[in-house]
Write an enzyme that holds these catalytic residues in place. Structure first.
Site, PDB file in Angstrom:
ATOM      1  N   SER A 235      -2.505   4.903 -14.141  1.00 11.97           N
ATOM      2  CA  SER A 235      -3.437   4.594 -15.241  1.00 11.97           C
ATOM      3  C   SER A 235      -3.824   3.121 -15.390  1.00 11.97           C
ATOM      4  CB  SER A 235      -2.913   5.069 -16.609  1.00 11.97           C
ATOM      5  OG  SER A 235      -3.119   6.448 -16.772  1.00 11.97           O
TER       6      SER A 235
ATOM      7  N   GLY B 212      -9.780   4.195  -5.890  1.00  9.07           N
ATOM      8  CA  GLY B 212      -8.471   3.563  -6.065  1.00  9.07           C
ATOM      9  C   GLY B 212      -7.403   4.167  -5.175  1.00  9.07           C
ATOM     10  N   VAL B 213      -6.234   4.332  -5.757  1.00  7.14           N
ATOM     11  CA  VAL B 213      -5.098   4.821  -4.977  1.00  7.14           C
ATOM     12  C   VAL B 213      -5.337   6.272  -4.515  1.00  7.14           C
ATOM     13  CG1 VAL B 213      -3.667   5.602  -6.937  1.00  7.14           C
ATOM     14  CG2 VAL B 213      -2.572   4.718  -4.886  1.00  7.14           C
ATOM     15  N   ASP B 214      -6.042   7.034  -5.315  1.00 10.66           N
ATOM     16  CA  ASP B 214      -6.374   8.426  -4.974  1.00 10.66           C
ATOM     17  C   ASP B 214      -7.168   8.475  -3.663  1.00 10.66           C
ATOM     18  OD1 ASP B 214      -6.688  11.167  -5.255  1.00 10.66           O
ATOM     19  OD2 ASP B 214      -8.141  11.060  -6.899  1.00 10.66           O
TER      20      ASP B 214
ATOM     21  N   ASP C 124       0.869  -1.179   0.000  1.00  6.06           N
ATOM     22  CA  ASP C 124       0.000   0.000   0.000  1.00  6.06           C
ATOM     23  C   ASP C 124       0.908   1.231   0.000  1.00  6.06           C
ATOM     24  OD1 ASP C 124      -1.666   2.095   0.637  1.00  6.06           O
ATOM     25  OD2 ASP C 124      -2.602   1.094   2.351  1.00  6.06           O
TER      26      ASP C 124
ATOM     27  N   TYR D  30      -8.390   3.444 -15.222  1.00  2.00           N
ATOM     28  CA  TYR D  30      -8.048   4.042 -16.521  1.00  2.00           C
ATOM     29  C   TYR D  30      -7.568   3.014 -17.548  1.00  2.00           C
ATOM     30  CZ  TYR D  30      -8.678   8.881 -14.935  1.00  2.00           C
ATOM     31  OH  TYR D  30      -9.205  10.080 -14.493  1.00  2.00           O
TER      32      TYR D  30
HETATM   33  P1  ADP Z   1      -5.960   5.128 -12.453  1.00  2.00           P
HETATM   34  O1  ADP Z   1      -7.242   5.913 -12.464  1.00  2.00           O
HETATM   35  O2  ADP Z   1      -4.751   5.990 -12.773  1.00  2.00           O
HETATM   36  O3  ADP Z   1      -6.038   3.879 -13.269  1.00  2.00           O
HETATM   37  P2  ADP Z   1      -6.306   3.594  -9.963  1.00  2.00           P
HETATM   38  O4  ADP Z   1      -6.251   4.108  -8.577  1.00  2.00           O
HETATM   39  O5  ADP Z   1      -7.626   3.060 -10.437  1.00  2.00           O
HETATM   40  O6  ADP Z   1      -5.746   4.759 -10.908  1.00  2.00           O
HETATM   41  O7  ADP Z   1      -5.229   2.433 -10.129  1.00  2.00           O
HETATM   42  C1  ADP Z   1      -3.864   2.625 -10.372  1.00  2.00           C
HETATM   43  C2  ADP Z   1      -3.086   1.460  -9.772  1.00  2.00           C
HETATM   44  O8  ADP Z   1      -2.966   1.656  -8.363  1.00  2.00           O
HETATM   45  C3  ADP Z   1      -3.722   0.093  -9.957  1.00  2.00           C
HETATM   46  O9  ADP Z   1      -2.746  -0.787 -10.479  1.00  2.00           O
HETATM   47  C4  ADP Z   1      -4.159  -0.324  -8.555  1.00  2.00           C
HETATM   48  O10 ADP Z   1      -4.010  -1.729  -8.370  1.00  2.00           O
HETATM   49  C5  ADP Z   1      -3.165   0.424  -7.695  1.00  2.00           C
HETATM   50  N1  ADP Z   1      -3.555   0.755  -6.317  1.00  2.00           N
HETATM   51  C6  ADP Z   1      -4.797   0.925  -5.800  1.00  2.00           C
HETATM   52  N2  ADP Z   1      -4.707   1.250  -4.492  1.00  2.00           N
HETATM   53  C7  ADP Z   1      -3.383   1.285  -4.182  1.00  2.00           C
HETATM   54  C8  ADP Z   1      -2.633   1.537  -2.988  1.00  2.00           C
HETATM   55  N3  ADP Z   1      -3.234   1.838  -1.825  1.00  2.00           N
HETATM   56  N4  ADP Z   1      -1.271   1.477  -3.057  1.00  2.00           N
HETATM   57  C9  ADP Z   1      -0.647   1.183  -4.208  1.00  2.00           C
HETATM   58  N5  ADP Z   1      -1.294   0.936  -5.363  1.00  2.00           N
HETATM   59  C10 ADP Z   1      -2.645   0.979  -5.347  1.00  2.00           C
END
Ligand code: ADP
Length: 168
Positions: A119, A32-34, A10, A123
């Protein structure tokens, strides 16, 4: 040349000077990560974004805020290309995301930065292609202060693919 590390976990828990957020152009949080970064940083993050970036940001660019309750001092927000959008150069935009984040980190004199797989979530950028772009852009970057870039994958199978690509 930057030292590149591939890890699983994470990104909100990673102990580096700056973590990168895969944000959206509105810069007001998301899934997601955001979403994970906003939750872990606490409410002050959104206030800084609203105050400093009232109009949001463009795809392929990068802006910096503090990390607040995160272990990282800074968050560098970038917006990757949506793979389903037509008429844009996905690869050039993704490359720009990585390069602009590295430039901003270097400008701040930072030593370490951690990237999520920009992405490759909602995305829909294919992970293998996106990781090739990430590795190439980080390898080509000529840093002043930066020493280490960590690619943090949420899923271990994604990290395996990245490790395989690292050896090419
Ligand atoms: P995007 O809209 O740019 O595709 P996402 O958040 O949907 O962004 O996903 C981008 C990547 O981040 C994905 O590969 C997902 O598995 C990963 N991800 C989601 N949560 C976390 C986290 N807490 N830490 C690291 N990576 C994450």
């Amino acid at each position: 040349m930057l030292n590149i590390e591939i890890t699983v976990g994470d990104i909100t828990k990673v102990n580096v000077d700056a973590i990168v957020n895969a944000a959206n152009t509105a810069l007001r949080g998301g899934g997601g990560v955001d979403g994970a970064i906003h939750r872990a940083a606490g409410g002050q993050l959104i206030y800084e974004l609203i105050e400093r970036y009232p109009d949001g940001m463009h795809v392929g660019d990068a802006v910096v805020t503090f990390g607040y309750e995160l272990p990282a001092m800074y968050v560098i927000h970038t917006v990757g290309p949506h793979y389903m959008n037509v008429g844009i150069d996905h690869e050039a935009l993704l490359e720009s995301c990585y390069r602009r984040c590295l430039e901003e980190a270097d400008k701040l004199g930072l030593h370490s930065i951690a990237f999520p797989a920009i992405s490759t979530g909602v995305y829909l950028y294919p992970l293998r292609d996106a990781t090739r772009v990430a590795l190439r852009t980080i390898r080509e970057f000529e840093p002043e202060s930066l020493e280490r870039a960590e690619l943090v994958f949420f899923k271990s199978e994604d990290a395996e693919i990245a490790r395989e690509l690292m050896n090419y």
